[in-house]
Design a protein around this motif. Sequence first.
Motif, PDB file in Angstrom:
ATOM      1  N   LEU A 386       0.837  -1.198   0.000  1.00 56.06           N
ATOM      2  CA  LEU A 386       0.000   0.000   0.000  1.00 56.06           C
ATOM      3  C   LEU A 386       0.875   1.252   0.000  1.00 56.06           C
ATOM      4  CD1 LEU A 386      -3.127   0.407   2.290  1.00 56.06           C
ATOM      5  CD2 LEU A 386      -1.630   2.317   1.806  1.00 56.06           C
ATOM      6  N   SER A 387       1.890   1.240   0.857  1.00 52.93           N
ATOM      7  CA  SER A 387       2.798   2.389   0.937  1.00 52.93           C
ATOM      8  C   SER A 387       3.514   2.624  -0.382  1.00 52.93           C
ATOM      9  CB  SER A 387       3.809   2.156   2.057  1.00 52.93           C
ATOM     10  OG  SER A 387       4.777   3.179   2.087  1.00 52.93           O
ATOM     11  N   ARG A 388       3.964   1.541  -1.004  1.00 53.58           N
ATOM     12  CA  ARG A 388       4.670   1.667  -2.281  1.00 53.58           C
ATOM     13  C   ARG A 388       3.746   2.234  -3.351  1.00 53.58           C
ATOM     14  NH1 ARG A 388       5.782  -3.330  -2.898  1.00 53.58           N
ATOM     15  NH2 ARG A 388       7.652  -3.230  -1.598  1.00 53.58           N
ATOM     16  N   SER A 389       2.495   1.783  -3.376  1.00 51.27           N
ATOM     17  CA  SER A 389       1.553   2.256  -4.374  1.00 51.27           C
ATOM     18  C   SER A 389       1.262   3.742  -4.194  1.00 51.27           C
ATOM     19  CB  SER A 389       0.251   1.451  -4.277  1.00 51.27           C
ATOM     20  OG  SER A 389      -0.705   1.912  -5.201  1.00 51.27           O
ATOM     21  N   LEU A 390       1.100   4.170  -2.939  1.00 50.92           N
ATOM     22  CA  LEU A 390       0.851   5.592  -2.692  1.00 50.92           C
ATOM     23  C   LEU A 390       2.052   6.432  -3.093  1.00 50.92           C
ATOM     24  CD1 LEU A 390      -0.950   5.523   0.789  1.00 50.92           C
ATOM     25  CD2 LEU A 390      -1.974   5.981  -1.440  1.00 50.92           C
ATOM     26  N   ALA A 391       3.250   5.953  -2.779  1.00 50.44           N
ATOM     27  CA  ALA A 391       4.460   6.702  -3.099  1.00 50.44           C
ATOM     28  C   ALA A 391       4.675   6.807  -4.601  1.00 50.44           C
ATOM     29  CB  ALA A 391       5.672   6.041  -2.442  1.00 50.44           C
ATOM     30  N   GLU A 392       4.277   5.771  -5.344  1.00 46.36           N
ATOM     31  CA  GLU A 392       4.462   5.777  -6.795  1.00 46.36           C
ATOM     32  C   GLU A 392       3.378   6.556  -7.521  1.00 46.36           C
ATOM     33  OE1 GLU A 392       4.587   1.685  -7.738  1.00 46.36           O
ATOM     34  OE2 GLU A 392       6.666   1.381  -7.058  1.00 46.36           O
ATOM     35  N   GLY A 393       2.310   6.938  -6.766  1.00 45.07           N
ATOM     36  CA  GLY A 393       1.228   7.703  -7.366  1.00 45.07           C
ATOM     37  C   GLY A 393       1.588   9.170  -7.482  1.00 45.07           C
ATOM     38  N   ASN A 394       0.564   9.979  -7.609  1.00 50.14           N
ATOM     39  CA  ASN A 394       0.790  11.417  -7.774  1.00 50.14           C
ATOM     40  C   ASN A 394       0.905  12.082  -6.399  1.00 50.14           C
ATOM     41  OD1 ASN A 394       0.579  11.230 -10.572  1.00 50.14           O
ATOM     42  ND2 ASN A 394      -1.655  11.356 -10.477  1.00 50.14           N
ATOM     43  N   GLY A 395       1.977  11.779  -5.691  1.00 49.97           N
ATOM     44  CA  GLY A 395       2.154  12.352  -4.370  1.00 49.97           C
ATOM     45  C   GLY A 395       1.441  11.529  -3.318  1.00 49.97           C
ATOM     46  N   MET A 396       1.743  11.823  -2.062  1.00 45.55           N
ATOM     47  CA  MET A 396       1.180  11.088  -0.926  1.00 45.55           C
ATOM     48  C   MET A 396      -0.182  11.673  -0.584  1.00 45.55           C
ATOM     49  SD  MET A 396       2.523   8.512   0.707  1.00 45.55           S
ATOM     50  CE  MET A 396       2.569   7.609   2.254  1.00 45.55           C
ATOM     51  N   VAL A 397      -1.247  10.938  -0.832  1.00 47.50           N
ATOM     52  CA  VAL A 397      -2.584  11.429  -0.531  1.00 47.50           C
ATOM     53  C   VAL A 397      -2.821  11.348   0.957  1.00 47.50           C
ATOM     54  CG1 VAL A 397      -3.480  10.725  -2.772  1.00 47.50           C
ATOM     55  CG2 VAL A 397      -3.634   9.161  -0.842  1.00 47.50           C
ATOM     56  N   SER A 398      -3.740  12.178   1.460  1.00 44.97           N
ATOM     57  CA  SER A 398      -4.033  12.197   2.890  1.00 44.97           C
ATOM     58  C   SER A 398      -4.848  10.974   3.300  1.00 44.97           C
ATOM     59  CB  SER A 398      -4.799  13.472   3.251  1.00 44.97           C
ATOM     60  OG  SER A 398      -5.179  13.454   4.602  1.00 44.97           O
ATOM     61  N   ASP A 399      -5.949  10.712   2.584  1.00 42.56           N
ATOM     62  CA  ASP A 399      -6.829   9.594   2.907  1.00 42.56           C
ATOM     63  C   ASP A 399      -7.056   8.731   1.671  1.00 42.56           C
ATOM     64  OD1 ASP A 399      -7.238  10.335   5.593  1.00 42.56           O
ATOM     65  OD2 ASP A 399      -8.791  11.757   5.024  1.00 42.56           O
ATOM     66  N   PHE A 400      -7.332   7.466   1.911  1.00 41.35           N
ATOM     67  CA  PHE A 400      -7.637   6.535   0.832  1.00 41.35           C
ATOM     68  C   PHE A 400      -8.788   5.642   1.279  1.00 41.35           C
ATOM     69  CE2 PHE A 400      -3.935   5.324   3.316  1.00 41.35           C
ATOM     70  CZ  PHE A 400      -4.323   4.107   3.873  1.00 41.35           C
ATOM     71  N   LEU A 401      -9.413   4.973   0.326  1.00 40.20           N
ATOM     72  CA  LEU A 401     -10.581   4.157   0.615  1.00 40.20           C
ATOM     73  C   LEU A 401     -10.188   2.691   0.748  1.00 40.20           C
ATOM     74  CD1 LEU A 401     -13.183   5.765  -1.831  1.00 40.20           C
ATOM     75  CD2 LEU A 401     -12.495   6.485   0.458  1.00 40.20           C
ATOM     76  N   ILE A 402     -10.885   1.990   1.630  1.00 38.70           N
ATOM     77  CA  ILE A 402     -10.635   0.570   1.865  1.00 38.70           C
ATOM     78  C   ILE A 402     -11.902  -0.198   1.516  1.00 38.70           C
ATOM     79  CG2 ILE A 402     -10.051  -1.176   3.592  1.00 38.70           C
ATOM     80  CD1 ILE A 402      -8.528   1.006   5.106  1.00 38.70           C
ATOM     81  N   THR A 403     -11.757  -1.266   0.748  1.00 40.80           N
ATOM     82  CA  THR A 403     -12.910  -2.035   0.275  1.00 40.80           C
ATOM     83  C   THR A 403     -12.754  -3.508   0.645  1.00 40.80           C
ATOM     84  OG1 THR A 403     -11.861  -2.394  -1.878  1.00 40.80           O
ATOM     85  CG2 THR A 403     -13.318  -0.480  -1.663  1.00 40.80           C
ATOM     86  N   ARG A 404     -13.852  -4.210   0.565  1.00 35.79           N
ATOM     87  CA  ARG A 404     -13.842  -5.666   0.667  1.00 35.79           C
ATOM     88  C   ARG A 404     -14.578  -6.213  -0.541  1.00 35.79           C
ATOM     89  NH1 ARG A 404     -16.708  -9.875   4.946  1.00 35.79           N
ATOM     90  NH2 ARG A 404     -15.162 -11.521   4.721  1.00 35.79           N
ATOM     91  N   HIS A 405     -13.848  -6.917  -1.381  1.00 45.65           N
ATOM     92  CA  HIS A 405     -14.399  -7.427  -2.637  1.00 45.65           C
ATOM     93  C   HIS A 405     -15.042  -6.295  -3.443  1.00 45.65           C
ATOM     94  CE1 HIS A 405     -13.470 -11.235  -0.947  1.00 45.65           C
ATOM     95  NE2 HIS A 405     -14.491 -11.254  -0.103  1.00 45.65           N
ATOM     96  N   GLY A 406     -14.392  -5.130  -3.426  1.00 46.68           N
ATOM     97  CA  GLY A 406     -14.846  -4.002  -4.221  1.00 46.68           C
ATOM     98  C   GLY A 406     -15.926  -3.149  -3.577  1.00 46.68           C
ATOM     99  N   ARG A 407     -16.410  -3.519  -2.397  1.00 49.13           N
ATOM    100  CA  ARG A 407     -17.469  -2.765  -1.732  1.00 49.13           C
ATOM    101  C   ARG A 407     -16.886  -1.956  -0.576  1.00 49.13           C
ATOM    102  NH1 ARG A 407     -22.206  -4.030  -3.741  1.00 49.13           N
ATOM    103  NH2 ARG A 407     -23.356  -3.070  -2.031  1.00 49.13           N
ATOM    104  N   TYR A 408     -17.387  -0.750  -0.415  1.00 46.90           N
ATOM    105  CA  TYR A 408     -16.817   0.205   0.533  1.00 46.90           C
ATOM    106  C   TYR A 408     -16.919  -0.277   1.969  1.00 46.90           C
ATOM    107  CZ  TYR A 408     -16.472   4.357   3.455  1.00 46.90           C
ATOM    108  OH  TYR A 408     -16.135   5.251   4.452  1.00 46.90           O
ATOM    109  N   LEU A 409     -15.792  -0.175   2.695  1.00 50.82           N
ATOM    110  CA  LEU A 409     -15.771  -0.462   4.130  1.00 50.82           C
ATOM    111  C   LEU A 409     -15.514   0.787   4.953  1.00 50.82           C
ATOM    112  CD1 LEU A 409     -13.760  -3.780   4.649  1.00 50.82           C
ATOM    113  CD2 LEU A 409     -16.208  -3.389   4.974  1.00 50.82           C
ATOM    114  N   GLY A 410     -14.501   1.563   4.571  1.00 51.15           N
ATOM    115  CA  GLY A 410     -14.134   2.744   5.345  1.00 51.15           C
ATOM    116  C   GLY A 410     -12.937   3.415   4.708  1.00 51.15           C
ATOM    117  N   ILE A 411     -12.256   4.254   5.487  1.00 49.45           N
ATOM    118  CA  ILE A 411     -11.106   4.975   4.959  1.00 49.45           C
ATOM    119  C   ILE A 411      -9.886   4.700   5.821  1.00 49.45           C
ATOM    120  CG2 ILE A 411     -12.596   6.791   4.064  1.00 49.45           C
ATOM    121  CD1 ILE A 411     -11.546   8.612   6.266  1.00 49.45           C
ATOM    122  N   GLY A 412      -8.718   4.971   5.253  1.00 45.93           N
ATOM    123  CA  GLY A 412      -7.464   4.923   5.981  1.00 45.93           C
ATOM    124  C   GLY A 412      -6.707   6.201   5.701  1.00 45.93           C
ATOM    125  N   SER A 413      -5.772   6.548   6.579  1.00 43.33           N
ATOM    126  CA  SER A 413      -5.015   7.790   6.396  1.00 43.33           C
ATOM    127  C   SER A 413      -3.538   7.485   6.246  1.00 43.33           C
ATOM    128  CB  SER A 413      -5.231   8.738   7.578  1.00 43.33           C
ATOM    129  OG  SER A 413      -4.555   8.269   8.732  1.00 43.33           O
TER     130      SER A 413
END
Length: 612
Positions: A386-413
């Motif tokens: 997860l950390s590697r993917s965020l770092a390789e993206g367009n900068g370090m985002v503040s929050d991201f979404l967490i899913t289970r089998h594609g359905r929304y569960l909550g957020i992470g920071s």
Amino acid sequence: MDSVSSVVGLGGLPQAVPAAKQSALYHQLSGLLASDSLTPVFQPILWPHKGTVLGYEGLIRGPESGTLHQPAALFAAAHSVGLSVALEHHCVRAIVHRFVALGLSGQLFVNISPRALVCAEEQGLNIGTLLAQTGLAGERLVMELTEQADDGSWDVLQPILGRFRSRGVRFAIDDLGAGSSNLGRWLELRPEFVKIDKTFSLGIHNDLLRQQMMRSVSDIAAVAGAVVIAEGIETQEDFACVGDQGVAFLQGYFIERPSAEPDQDRIHAASVRLADRHLLVSSSGTELDLPVDETEGRAVQLLRRVPSVSSDTPNEIVLERFMAHSDLHTLPVVDEGVPVGILTRGGLVERFSQPYQREVYGRKPCRIFMDDKPQVFEMRTPLIALSRSLAEGNGMVSDFLITRHGRYLGIGSSQDLLLALTRMQLRAARHANPLTQLPGNVPIDRQIQRYLASGLSFSVCYADLDNFKPFNDVFGYQQGDEVIRLLGSVLSRHVDVQQDFLGHIGGDDFLLLFRSADWRLRCERMLADFSNELARKLADAGVSASEGYEAEDRQGQCRHYDLPTLSLGAVEVEPGDYESHHQVAQAASEAKSQAKKSRGAVLFIERRSSAV
């Protein structure tokens, strides 16, 4: 004809009590008060998000062997004989003294009726004196106004609250939504705390109206500057759902029952466990059904349940939601359970700060302002990935979404992610074997115990070298350490880091925990690779694998030794076979001993279990 008095009986219905019995009841209660026969008990109020305890509510119990043990019967009897105020004052004094004596942490919540509060000082309950006697800071005392019947005491309460507040004492409205504890009382008294009656908590996980009411109370409290506490939390589904509605503090049997001597260490450990999300429940109130070992080091460990909005929600509603919750910085946009975007407080506030933007866009759907390419991760994503993917993206985002089998569960920071990675690194360094940097005995034992507690099937494999002691004596410890490092490297290459676990017990002893279906094939490859790589390594030093070497044994006799070979002793573990990591380790050690009885590289599989 005997005179009668009204007393609350079974089912809460008034019953007639003869004057003689009333007199006996009076003397019984007077005796209880005089002899200090009432027992204070304390129930913690949890702050799940922080993993701490806000404080304790102090309650009272009568003698266990009598009919007045339960507080409802005790207070009903006191009311019937005119001792209710005296009983309340006695309870406050007893609870404060006991709270201080036990050394409990946080706030102390004590129940008192407006009537008892109004006449406190003139009838012997001097709060200033009580605080001075016990050494309890006024700021730690919260008085819960409990009376549901309106006897006129509420009307003269304001100046009295002011006198108590001048000493630091704070107030709570108890059982909001029950009896006279309503929004009008809230408006008049402006309490620092509001406790929501259990009527609204019980079964909230499958009741949309209860959820809406809880959210409304949270919204009002944010404006009023009050802290909301939900009472009556009795199931893990309700525990999770109440947190989804913006309520920060929870109390109920699910967390802890009232106790005369609360175990603070155990309660703290439970608080941390809940905060670490080892008890994982989805935003719909159903269990995620994940073994503990599948939460640590994965995205789900960072899960914070945040209510979402649909893409049709008007922008002005989204803005009001942000304004009502000062700690809310991100709102997921979810349609039919699937995340489609994300909205941030900063972006929306900045946009609406410009002239006419709210008038033009306030009623339009929030999809026009949302980021429709949010960072989304499945709950089982390893934190490193997860950390590697965020770092390789367009900068370090503040929050991201967490899913289970594609359905929304909550957020992470990202902040929580960095803290979790730091803790993982520190824990790994503290318990790692210094030679190979692989997990040592403490994490090995923990991992086995987690598998057992989670009811998982797995295979444990003990790896040990044959003929290593004489090799180490002849060639020196540096060459011996090189062989151990080589073994660690070979074993590491053949484990699936997503499913398996490799630990270094010490010396030339390693332990593998397999959940890979092809673990036997992996073991066979370990045996072959180690033999081949060690042979190549020693060939460079002029030592032939086929010839071996000569050295003295422990009796001083010269003898021939083969080069070190790898022995693997394995045990297949099914749920219920073993109760502790000690038993599993013992079984693996015995399997290893069987493997070492055969010459050369061997895999021995023990097919018995402790249940046989």
